[in-house]
Design a protein around this motif. Structure first.
Motif, short mmCIF file in Angstrom:
data_model
loop_
_atom_site.label_atom_id
_atom_site.label_comp_id
_atom_site.label_asym_id
_atom_site.label_seq_id
_atom_site.Cartn_x
_atom_site.Cartn_y
_atom_site.Cartn_z
N PHE A 31 -31.64 -34.77 34.48
CA PHE A 31 -30.38 -35.32 33.99
C PHE A 31 -29.48 -34.21 33.43
CE2 PHE A 31 -27.53 -37.79 31.28
CZ PHE A 31 -27.16 -38.78 32.18
N LEU A 32 -30.08 -33.26 32.71
CA LEU A 32 -29.31 -32.14 32.18
C LEU A 32 -28.69 -31.32 33.31
CD1 LEU A 32 -31.78 -30.98 29.39
CD2 LEU A 32 -29.43 -31.76 29.01
N VAL A 33 -29.46 -31.07 34.36
CA VAL A 33 -28.96 -30.29 35.50
C VAL A 33 -27.78 -31.00 36.16
CG1 VAL A 33 -29.53 -29.50 37.84
CG2 VAL A 33 -31.12 -29.07 35.95
N ASN A 34 -27.89 -32.32 36.31
CA ASN A 34 -26.87 -33.09 37.03
C ASN A 34 -25.68 -33.52 36.18
OD1 ASN A 34 -28.19 -33.07 39.58
ND2 ASN A 34 -29.62 -34.59 38.79
N ARG A 35 -25.83 -33.56 34.86
CA ARG A 35 -24.78 -34.12 34.02
C ARG A 35 -24.18 -33.17 32.99
NH1 ARG A 35 -23.36 -38.99 36.36
NH2 ARG A 35 -25.24 -39.87 37.20
N THR A 36 -24.65 -31.92 32.96
CA THR A 36 -24.08 -30.95 32.02
C THR A 36 -23.73 -29.67 32.77
OG1 THR A 36 -26.16 -29.85 31.40
CG2 THR A 36 -25.58 -31.84 30.16
N ASP A 37 -23.01 -28.79 32.11
CA ASP A 37 -22.69 -27.51 32.72
C ASP A 37 -23.63 -26.40 32.23
OD1 ASP A 37 -21.77 -27.34 30.14
OD2 ASP A 37 -19.72 -26.78 30.67
N ILE A 38 -24.74 -26.78 31.63
CA ILE A 38 -25.73 -25.80 31.18
C ILE A 38 -26.43 -25.23 32.41
CG2 ILE A 38 -27.81 -25.44 29.79
CD1 ILE A 38 -26.95 -27.97 28.19
N PRO A 39 -26.51 -23.90 32.52
CA PRO A 39 -27.17 -23.30 33.69
C PRO A 39 -28.63 -23.76 33.85
CG PRO A 39 -25.97 -21.63 32.43
CD PRO A 39 -25.97 -22.88 31.61
N VAL A 40 -29.03 -23.93 35.09
CA VAL A 40 -30.38 -24.40 35.41
C VAL A 40 -31.44 -23.50 34.78
CG1 VAL A 40 -32.02 -24.83 37.29
CG2 VAL A 40 -29.62 -25.48 37.54
N GLU A 41 -31.21 -22.19 34.81
CA GLU A 41 -32.23 -21.27 34.26
C GLU A 41 -32.41 -21.46 32.75
OE1 GLU A 41 -28.32 -19.07 34.89
OE2 GLU A 41 -29.65 -20.24 36.17
N VAL A 42 -31.38 -21.90 32.05
CA VAL A 42 -31.50 -22.19 30.61
C VAL A 42 -32.31 -23.48 30.42
CG1 VAL A 42 -30.21 -22.81 28.53
CG2 VAL A 42 -29.39 -20.96 30.01
N ILE A 43 -32.00 -24.49 31.21
CA ILE A 43 -32.70 -25.77 31.12
C ILE A 43 -34.18 -25.60 31.45
CG2 ILE A 43 -32.86 -28.08 32.13
CD1 ILE A 43 -29.74 -27.86 32.53
N GLU A 44 -34.48 -24.81 32.46
CA GLU A 44 -35.87 -24.61 32.87
C GLU A 44 -36.72 -23.96 31.78
OE1 GLU A 44 -37.49 -25.83 35.46
OE2 GLU A 44 -35.62 -26.84 36.00
N LYS A 45 -36.09 -23.23 30.86
CA LYS A 45 -36.83 -22.57 29.78
C LYS A 45 -37.03 -23.48 28.56
CE LYS A 45 -35.37 -17.94 31.05
NZ LYS A 45 -34.59 -16.76 30.69
N ALA A 46 -36.60 -24.73 28.66
CA ALA A 46 -36.73 -25.66 27.53
C ALA A 46 -38.19 -25.86 27.17
CB ALA A 46 -36.08 -27.00 27.89
N ASP A 47 -38.45 -25.84 25.87
CA ASP A 47 -39.81 -26.08 25.36
C ASP A 47 -39.93 -27.52 24.92
OD1 ASP A 47 -40.74 -23.43 25.62
OD2 ASP A 47 -39.81 -22.87 23.72
#
Length: 153
Positions: A31-47
């Motif tokens: 959902f973050l990838v599809n609905r925000t402008d946060i880069p995928v590499e930042v989202i993938e590092k989420a703990d």
């Protein structure tokens, strides 16, 4: 549908975005990838973090902002992955009392709704770890408030 709230404490803004999701078919990261402008590499590092009584949530940051993101479920704990969400639904929705209501056409057998919560706070070059306790504290209060006010079917 969604809503954005902005709060300030000592001049520091805290933004909370919420979306009422129906028919959940993916996890919070998707959902973050599809609905925000946060880069995928930042989202993938989420703990992923977990509070036993409330559920799981994601904490992550980029250079300027710290984030907390999760889904509040109609019953049970908050979830991040589709697997967690479905497991939660099977535990709370597949009850004998719901089966009768489903057979009568008055209730869904499995409730595929959640309230996606996405919080953010600027970090101004400081260590994002110092902002995570603030986000977590706000999320705990937010969870309790919304969990008791989850929209009925």
């Amino acid at each position: 549908t969604g809503k954005r709230y902005i709060y300030q404490k000592q001049g520091i803004p805290l933004t909370i975005e919420m979306r009422y999701l129906i028919g959940v078919k993916s996890g919070v990261k998707d959902f973050l990838v599809n609905r925000t402008d946060i880069p995928v590499e930042v989202i993938e590092k989420a703990d992923e973090h977990n509070l036993k009584s409330l559920g799981s949530y994601l904490l992550f940051s980029d250079r300027s902002t710290a984030y907390l993101s999760t889904c509040i479920n109609p019953l049970g704990n908050t979830t991040n992955t589709l697997e967690q969400f479905l497991s939660n639904r099977f535990i709370y929705d597949l009850q004998f009392s719901n089966l009768l209501l489903w057979l009568l056409g008055k209730h869904s057998l499995i409730d595929l709704r959640c309230i996606w919560v996405h919080m953010s706070i600027p970090i101004d070059g400081s260590n994002p770890e110092t902002t995570y306790p603030t986000l977590t504290k706000v999320w705990i209060n937010w969870h309790y408030w919304w969990n008791s006010r989850f929209p009925s079917l």
